[in-house]
Motif scaffolding. Structure first.
Motif, PDB file in Angstrom:
ATOM      1  N   HIS A 169      87.381  -1.566  38.168  1.00 46.78           N
ATOM      2  CA  HIS A 169      86.886  -2.798  37.551  1.00 46.78           C
ATOM      3  C   HIS A 169      88.042  -3.784  37.440  1.00 46.78           C
ATOM      4  O   HIS A 169      89.190  -3.379  37.232  1.00 46.78           O
ATOM      5  CB  HIS A 169      86.319  -2.493  36.159  1.00 46.78           C
ATOM      6  CG  HIS A 169      85.535  -3.626  35.567  1.00 46.78           C
ATOM      7  ND1 HIS A 169      86.106  -4.578  34.752  1.00 46.78           N
ATOM      8  CD2 HIS A 169      84.224  -3.954  35.686  1.00 46.78           C
ATOM      9  CE1 HIS A 169      85.184  -5.449  34.389  1.00 46.78           C
ATOM     10  NE2 HIS A 169      84.034  -5.099  34.930  1.00 46.78           N
ATOM     11  N   PRO A 170      87.759  -5.102  37.559  1.00 48.51           N
ATOM     12  CA  PRO A 170      88.843  -6.076  37.447  1.00 48.51           C
ATOM     13  C   PRO A 170      89.512  -6.101  36.073  1.00 48.51           C
ATOM     14  O   PRO A 170      90.662  -6.550  35.958  1.00 48.51           O
ATOM     15  CB  PRO A 170      88.138  -7.413  37.738  1.00 48.51           C
ATOM     16  CG  PRO A 170      86.908  -7.053  38.502  1.00 48.51           C
ATOM     17  CD  PRO A 170      86.486  -5.717  37.966  1.00 48.51           C
ATOM     18  N   ASP A 171      88.806  -5.646  35.027  1.00 52.84           N
ATOM     19  CA  ASP A 171      89.345  -5.670  33.667  1.00 52.84           C
ATOM     20  C   ASP A 171      89.255  -4.269  33.061  1.00 52.84           C
ATOM     21  O   ASP A 171      88.322  -3.964  32.317  1.00 52.84           O
ATOM     22  CB  ASP A 171      88.564  -6.675  32.821  1.00 52.84           C
ATOM     23  CG  ASP A 171      89.161  -6.887  31.442  1.00 52.84           C
ATOM     24  OD1 ASP A 171      90.098  -6.143  31.085  1.00 52.84           O
ATOM     25  OD2 ASP A 171      88.679  -7.779  30.718  1.00 52.84           O
ATOM     26  N   PRO A 172      90.204  -3.384  33.369  1.00 53.94           N
ATOM     27  CA  PRO A 172      90.147  -2.025  32.834  1.00 53.94           C
ATOM     28  C   PRO A 172      90.092  -1.977  31.312  1.00 53.94           C
ATOM     29  O   PRO A 172      89.462  -1.078  30.738  1.00 53.94           O
ATOM     30  CB  PRO A 172      91.444  -1.392  33.362  1.00 53.94           C
ATOM     31  CG  PRO A 172      91.768  -2.163  34.602  1.00 53.94           C
ATOM     32  CD  PRO A 172      91.341  -3.559  34.296  1.00 53.94           C
ATOM     33  N   ALA A 173      90.723  -2.937  30.633  1.00 52.63           N
ATOM     34  CA  ALA A 173      90.688  -2.942  29.169  1.00 52.63           C
ATOM     35  C   ALA A 173      89.266  -3.135  28.656  1.00 52.63           C
ATOM     36  O   ALA A 173      88.879  -2.551  27.637  1.00 52.63           O
ATOM     37  CB  ALA A 173      91.604  -4.035  28.622  1.00 52.63           C
ATOM     38  N   GLN A 174      88.464  -3.937  29.348  1.00 58.06           N
ATOM     39  CA  GLN A 174      87.070  -4.123  28.955  1.00 58.06           C
ATOM     40  C   GLN A 174      86.306  -2.807  29.064  1.00 58.06           C
ATOM     41  O   GLN A 174      85.495  -2.470  28.192  1.00 58.06           O
ATOM     42  CB  GLN A 174      86.396  -5.179  29.838  1.00 58.06           C
ATOM     43  CG  GLN A 174      84.911  -5.360  29.529  1.00 58.06           C
ATOM     44  CD  GLN A 174      84.190  -6.219  30.570  1.00 58.06           C
ATOM     45  OE1 GLN A 174      84.822  -6.801  31.460  1.00 58.06           O
ATOM     46  NE2 GLN A 174      82.879  -6.291  30.469  1.00 58.06           N
ATOM     47  N   VAL A 175      86.575  -2.064  30.126  1.00 56.89           N
ATOM     48  CA  VAL A 175      85.894  -0.787  30.318  1.00 56.89           C
ATOM     49  C   VAL A 175      86.298   0.194  29.214  1.00 56.89           C
ATOM     50  O   VAL A 175      85.458   0.904  28.658  1.00 56.89           O
ATOM     51  CB  VAL A 175      86.214  -0.201  31.710  1.00 56.89           C
ATOM     52  CG1 VAL A 175      85.428   1.085  31.925  1.00 56.89           C
ATOM     53  CG2 VAL A 175      85.883  -1.206  32.807  1.00 56.89           C
ATOM     54  N   GLU A 176      87.577   0.209  28.884  1.00 59.80           N
ATOM     55  CA  GLU A 176      88.047   1.090  27.811  1.00 59.80           C
ATOM     56  C   GLU A 176      87.372   0.755  26.485  1.00 59.80           C
ATOM     57  O   GLU A 176      86.962   1.655  25.740  1.00 59.80           O
ATOM     58  CB  GLU A 176      89.564   0.970  27.675  1.00 59.80           C
ATOM     59  CG  GLU A 176      90.335   1.558  28.850  1.00 59.80           C
ATOM     60  CD  GLU A 176      91.825   1.302  28.728  1.00 59.80           C
ATOM     61  OE1 GLU A 176      92.239   0.666  27.728  1.00 59.80           O
ATOM     62  OE2 GLU A 176      92.575   1.738  29.626  1.00 59.80           O
ATOM     63  N   ARG A 177      87.247  -0.535  26.175  1.00 63.08           N
ATOM     64  CA  ARG A 177      86.581  -0.939  24.930  1.00 63.08           C
ATOM     65  C   ARG A 177      85.122  -0.519  24.933  1.00 63.08           C
ATOM     66  O   ARG A 177      84.595  -0.040  23.910  1.00 63.08           O
ATOM     67  CB  ARG A 177      86.691  -2.455  24.742  1.00 63.08           C
ATOM     68  CG  ARG A 177      88.092  -2.940  24.384  1.00 63.08           C
ATOM     69  CD  ARG A 177      88.043  -4.389  23.917  1.00 63.08           C
ATOM     70  NE  ARG A 177      87.545  -5.280  24.962  1.00 63.08           N
ATOM     71  CZ  ARG A 177      88.319  -5.877  25.864  1.00 63.08           C
ATOM     72  NH1 ARG A 177      89.640  -5.656  25.873  1.00 63.08           N
ATOM     73  NH2 ARG A 177      87.794  -6.692  26.754  1.00 63.08           N
ATOM     74  N   LEU A 178      84.454  -0.703  26.067  1.00 60.77           N
ATOM     75  CA  LEU A 178      83.050  -0.319  26.164  1.00 60.77           C
ATOM     76  C   LEU A 178      82.873   1.171  25.921  1.00 60.77           C
ATOM     77  O   LEU A 178      82.010   1.597  25.144  1.00 60.77           O
ATOM     78  CB  LEU A 178      82.500  -0.699  27.539  1.00 60.77           C
ATOM     79  CG  LEU A 178      81.068  -0.227  27.843  1.00 60.77           C
ATOM     80  CD1 LEU A 178      80.072  -0.896  26.902  1.00 60.77           C
ATOM     81  CD2 LEU A 178      80.719  -0.517  29.306  1.00 60.77           C
ATOM     82  N   HIS A 179      83.684   1.990  26.566  1.00 54.89           N
ATOM     83  CA  HIS A 179      83.584   3.439  26.397  1.00 54.89           C
ATOM     84  C   HIS A 179      83.856   3.842  24.949  1.00 54.89           C
ATOM     85  O   HIS A 179      83.202   4.731  24.407  1.00 54.89           O
ATOM     86  CB  HIS A 179      84.559   4.143  27.333  1.00 54.89           C
ATOM     87  CG  HIS A 179      84.165   4.066  28.766  1.00 54.89           C
ATOM     88  ND1 HIS A 179      84.893   4.679  29.772  1.00 54.89           N
ATOM     89  CD2 HIS A 179      83.127   3.447  29.391  1.00 54.89           C
ATOM     90  CE1 HIS A 179      84.309   4.441  30.933  1.00 54.89           C
ATOM     91  NE2 HIS A 179      83.250   3.690  30.729  1.00 54.89           N
TER      92      HIS A 179
END
Length: 212
Positions: A169-179
């Motif tokens: 994903h272009p924004d790994p931090a966004q994915v981490e927050r979602l998880h």
């Protein structure tokens, strides 16, 4: 807590989906069944005691349901476009034993609980009113198998095991927050990439293979 339950390939046709898995993993997927509530059909491949791979497509033998199909399958152009672009392992499903509170907490992102069946098995699944994937597939769909639990252990065993599951994903931090917000007990690996894309590394009798 949410746990990885299964990986989903969304295919323009069941034949294309099964052929893709055969080419990638060198394995044939057994037939799964039909979902009369959604007008879809699938094949399933066991990847462990509580995880499996699904290929799902519109069932040409089924009547069109009176609601949007899950996994965005009513939008044939979208399915074909992603398929041709190589985004075939398109989403994943997380398991919970307490579906409604999670859906309420994340409303309206993950949809509402729907009764789904396949043969003699019945379960609850979060489906958005428009049938679309949550966050275009970045967020998982949610399932509650009920008292019978996951069907994975009862599936035929072809010797395939999930070794790694990765989201780009272009924004790994966004994915981490979602998880983190979802309360994912076994988070998937995250790496930077130009677009949302999933990759599964599967141990097969012939060695490690990659599915995308």
């Amino acid at each position: 807590m949410l746990h990885l339950d299964h990986l989903t390939i969304i295919a323009p046709t069941l034949r294309e989906g099964v052929a893709h898995v055969r080419d990638a993993l060198g394995l044939d997927m057994p037939f799964g069944g039909r979902h009369p509530e959604m007008g879809t059909v699938n094949h399933l491949l066991r990847l462990g005691d509580d995880v499996f791979l699904e290929v799902i497509a519109v069932d040409p033998q089924a009547a069109r349901p009176d609601r949007p199909r899950w996994f965005g399958l009513d939008d044939a152009d979208w399915v074909r476009r992603d398929w041709d672009a190589g985004r075939r392992l398109r989403t994943w499903v997380a398991r919970t034993s307490d579906l409604e509170p999670v859906l309420d907490r994340m409303a309206p992102l993950l949809g509402r609980p729907r009764r789904i069946s396949r043969g003699d098995r019945v379960w609850s699944f979060g489906v958005r009113d428009d049938g679309a994937l949550p966050l275009d597939g970045l967020a998982p769909c949610l399932i509650d198998w009920g008292a019978r639990g996951s069907p994975a252990a009862a599936m035929p065993d072809a010797g395939a095991r999930l070794s790694a599951f990765v989201v780009e994903h272009p924004d790994p931090a966004q994915v981490e927050r979602l998880h983190r917000d979802l309360g994912l007990a076994s988070p998937i690996a995250i790496r930077a990439g130009p677009q949302l894309r999933y990759e599964a590394v599967v141990a097969t009798p012939a060695g490690l293979r990659t599915l995308w």
